[in-house]
Design a protein around this motif. Structure first.
Motif, short mmCIF file in Angstrom:
data_model
loop_
_atom_site.label_atom_id
_atom_site.label_comp_id
_atom_site.label_asym_id
_atom_site.label_seq_id
_atom_site.Cartn_x
_atom_site.Cartn_y
_atom_site.Cartn_z
N GLY A 1 -0.72 -10.25 -7.24
CA GLY A 1 -0.50 -8.85 -6.87
C GLY A 1 -1.73 -8.33 -6.15
N ILE A 2 -1.51 -7.61 -5.06
CA ILE A 2 -2.64 -7.11 -4.27
C ILE A 2 -2.53 -5.60 -4.11
CG2 ILE A 2 -3.75 -7.16 -2.01
CD1 ILE A 2 -2.65 -10.05 -1.70
N CYS A 3 -3.60 -4.91 -4.42
CA CYS A 3 -3.72 -3.46 -4.23
C CYS A 3 -2.60 -2.74 -4.99
CB CYS A 3 -3.76 -3.11 -2.74
SG CYS A 3 -4.41 -1.45 -2.42
N LEU A 4 -1.67 -2.09 -4.29
CA LEU A 4 -0.56 -1.45 -5.01
C LEU A 4 0.21 -2.49 -5.81
CD1 LEU A 4 1.16 1.11 -5.57
CD2 LEU A 4 2.50 0.53 -3.54
N GLY A 5 0.28 -3.71 -5.30
CA GLY A 5 0.96 -4.79 -6.01
C GLY A 5 0.27 -5.18 -7.31
N MET A 6 -0.98 -4.82 -7.46
CA MET A 6 -1.68 -4.97 -8.75
C MET A 6 -1.40 -3.74 -9.61
SD MET A 6 -5.77 -4.96 -9.35
CE MET A 6 -6.52 -4.90 -10.95
N GLN A 7 -1.48 -2.59 -8.99
CA GLN A 7 -1.34 -1.34 -9.77
C GLN A 7 0.03 -1.24 -10.42
OE1 GLN A 7 -2.51 1.93 -7.24
NE2 GLN A 7 -4.65 1.31 -7.21
N LEU A 8 1.06 -1.75 -9.74
CA LEU A 8 2.43 -1.64 -10.27
C LEU A 8 2.62 -2.44 -11.54
CD1 LEU A 8 4.52 -1.75 -6.96
CD2 LEU A 8 4.05 0.24 -8.39
N LEU A 9 1.70 -3.36 -11.83
CA LEU A 9 1.81 -4.16 -13.06
C LEU A 9 1.52 -3.31 -14.31
CD1 LEU A 9 -0.12 -7.39 -11.98
CD2 LEU A 9 2.27 -6.77 -11.57
N MET B 1 0.88 -1.16 0.00
CA MET B 1 0.00 0.00 0.00
C MET B 1 0.92 1.22 0.00
SD MET B 1 -1.53 -0.65 3.79
CE MET B 1 -0.62 -0.26 5.27
N GLY B 2 0.37 2.34 -0.43
CA GLY B 2 1.20 3.53 -0.55
C GLY B 2 1.20 4.02 -1.98
N ALA B 3 2.13 4.92 -2.26
CA ALA B 3 2.12 5.60 -3.57
C ALA B 3 2.83 4.78 -4.64
CB ALA B 3 2.76 6.97 -3.43
N PHE B 4 2.34 4.89 -5.86
CA PHE B 4 2.86 4.18 -7.03
C PHE B 4 4.36 4.42 -7.23
CE2 PHE B 4 3.56 3.48 -11.54
CZ PHE B 4 2.73 2.42 -11.86
N GLN B 5 4.72 5.69 -7.23
CA GLN B 5 6.11 6.06 -7.48
C GLN B 5 7.05 5.45 -6.43
OE1 GLN B 5 6.55 10.06 -6.30
NE2 GLN B 5 8.71 10.21 -6.86
N ASP B 6 6.63 5.52 -5.16
CA ASP B 6 7.46 4.95 -4.09
C ASP B 6 7.59 3.44 -4.27
OD1 ASP B 6 7.61 7.46 -3.04
OD2 ASP B 6 6.08 7.14 -1.50
N GLY B 7 6.50 2.82 -4.66
CA GLY B 7 6.52 1.37 -4.85
C GLY B 7 7.54 0.97 -5.90
N MET B 8 7.54 1.65 -7.04
CA MET B 8 8.50 1.33 -8.09
C MET B 8 9.92 1.62 -7.63
SD MET B 8 7.26 -0.19 -10.60
CE MET B 8 8.70 -0.20 -11.67
N LYS B 9 10.06 2.76 -6.96
CA LYS B 9 11.39 3.15 -6.48
C LYS B 9 11.96 2.09 -5.54
CE LYS B 9 12.46 6.39 -3.39
NZ LYS B 9 12.22 7.62 -2.65
#
Lengths: 251, 207
Positions: B78-86, B46-54
């Motif tokens: 992938g769950i939540c942000l883990g789905m969005q990062l795809l 969970m959290g922001a997309f950019q931070d997740g990729m970083k």
């Protein structure tokens, strides 16, 4: 369609669950982990834990409780009580909380909301607002377990907290806490209409109609303690009553 | 062994505990050597997309995960942000590239469009199951699951979408592409139906 949430609020004091009246007169109402299991079995929509013991040693007890509950209750858990730093938030999330509830620290350092939302995501950060009604009918925000008057207007503060990144607002009439006299629907309606984030109402729930009235006023959730501890109303009965009343709760 | 990828984004404890609860052998790690040994992978967050990729990049996990999932075809959740990062791109706090495994973009709920509805989308919403998948075995159409998010994944390939939810409009709740399964909601927080999906993931053998 998104459902409106029935949310038991569990107040913790030195590892025990307590109930208060107007934030005072602590009464021991049991073991929090056992109670969480019951609420899980009754399919409560979410659980909120508020720790009102302030010392560092008690933080360790809170951690243990959150860890234990999150290991067996696979439902959303919000935790609050004395969280003042990003490190406090990180630590409690690591123990298994999904959301954190901040109150006094947000009022004293509003920038904390932004920092926390930026780091953990808005939807993780819940700002809780305790308020009391003045004799002239206006409202004032209180902090530090409702002992410290701030001069802030709760609706204006809710708007600011949401603007700064709070993903949810809990509005509580501290002077109705534990009285079971009914929620302040007028105040709740104003908050709901003023912010674009979900609003949870608490403080004073005493009957199933109080849930219905708040849901009809547009709240996303209703938080309650006394009604589940001290009456024969269970989550199951509450849900059934609300379904029959046409409220959009989980069947 | 199921590896829950620890990349510093949110509560990994609850997904690990939920997978163990339904019988999985779980390791939470960010060590590339251990991640590489996974039979199945879970990317929560969970959290922001950019931070997740970083955070994935800083840990050297992007090429590794891409190889494990796209080339070696390890079952992936992938769950939540883990789905969005795809997605190919995310638009949270600016525009940032994602893992790009799915033809999709991650965009904020349009508040004006869904007037009267608050953002984030928080709470229990019912799923419309749009495509049959082994991950949904035992679930009824209309099952309630728990969501908490301000951004949503807009999938450019509708055939990948396996479930949708309504929130002023219709949005992607879950998708599947070969060995990739992902949910916007949190199965680990969705009580019985969520645990059913995790159990299905344990026994899932993608064709």
């Amino acid at each position: 369609m998104l459902k409106q949430r029935i949310i038991p609020m569990l107040l913790l004091y030195k590892g025990r669950m307590v109930k208060t009246v107007q934030f005072a007169e602590y009464r021991d109402v049991g073991n929090p982990v056992t109670t969480a299991r019951v609420f899980q079995a009754q399919r409560a929509d979410e659980l909120l834990f508020l720790d009102i013991s302030a010392s560092i040693e008690d933080r360790g007890i809170l951690f243990d409780i959150v860890k234990e509950v999150s290991g067996e209750c696979f439902m959303p858990l919000g935790v609050g009580g004395g969280l003042r730093t990003l490190e406090d938030i990180r630590a409690i999330l690591e123990k298994g909380a999904d959301k954190v509830i901040i109150n006094t620290a947000a009022v004293e350092h509003p920038g904390f909301i932004e920092d926390a939302a930026r780091r953990f995501g808005s939807s993780t950060i819940v700002v809780s607002i305790d308020t009391k009604k003045r004799n002239d009918g206006t409202y004032e925000v209180y902090t530090r377990r409702a002992t410290n008057a701030t001069g802030l207007d709760p609706v204006a503060w809710a708007v600011e907290a949401a603007r700064r990144g709070a993903g949810e607002i809990i509005i509580t009439r501290a002077d109705l806490d534990g009285t079971m006299q009914g929620l302040d629907i007028g105040l709740i309606t104003k908050v709901v209409q003023s912010v674009n984030v979900p609003v949870v109402a608490s403080g004073g729930v005493g009957s199933l109609d109080d849930f219905r009235n708040a849901f009809q006023a547009g709240v996303s959730g209703v938080g309650a303690g006394s009604i589940f501890h001290f009456t024969d109303q269970s989550i199951v009965k509450t849900r059934k009553y609300l379904c029959n009343a046409g409220i959009n709760v989980r069947p | 062994m199921i590896v829950v990828v620890d990349y510093g984004m949110g509560n990994l404890g609850s997904i690990a505990k939920a997978l163990e609860y339904v019988g999985g052998e779980v390791l939470v790690t960010n060590d590339p050597a251990r991640v590489a040994q996974a039979d199945k992978l879970v990317l929560p967050g969970m959290g922001a997309f950019q931070d997740g990729m970083k955070h994935l990049e800083e840990r050297g996990l992007v090429p590794l995960l891409t190889d494990l999932v796209l080339n070696q075809k390890k079952p992936f959740l992938g769950i939540c942000l883990g789905m969005q990062l795809l997605a190919k791109r995310g638009f949270e706090w600016g525009e940032y590239p994602g893992l790009g495994w799915i033809d999709a973009e991650v965009v904020r709920f349009e508040v004006d469009k869904i007037k009267g509805l608050s953002v984030p989308h928080v709470g229990w919403n019912d799923l419309t199951l749009t495509r049959s998948t082994p991950l949904f075995a035992g679930l009824e159409n209309g099952a309630d699951v728990y969501f908490v998010h301000s951004y949503h994944l807009a999938c450019r390939e509708p055939k990948l979408v396996t479930a949708t939810f309504e929130y002023g409009d219709t949005f992607t709740a879950a998708l599947m592409q070969e060995n990739i399964f992902a949910t916007q909601f949190h199965p680990e927080k969705s009580q019985r139906d969520g645990l059913t999906m995790l159990k299905n993931f344990l026994s899932w053998q993608p064709q």
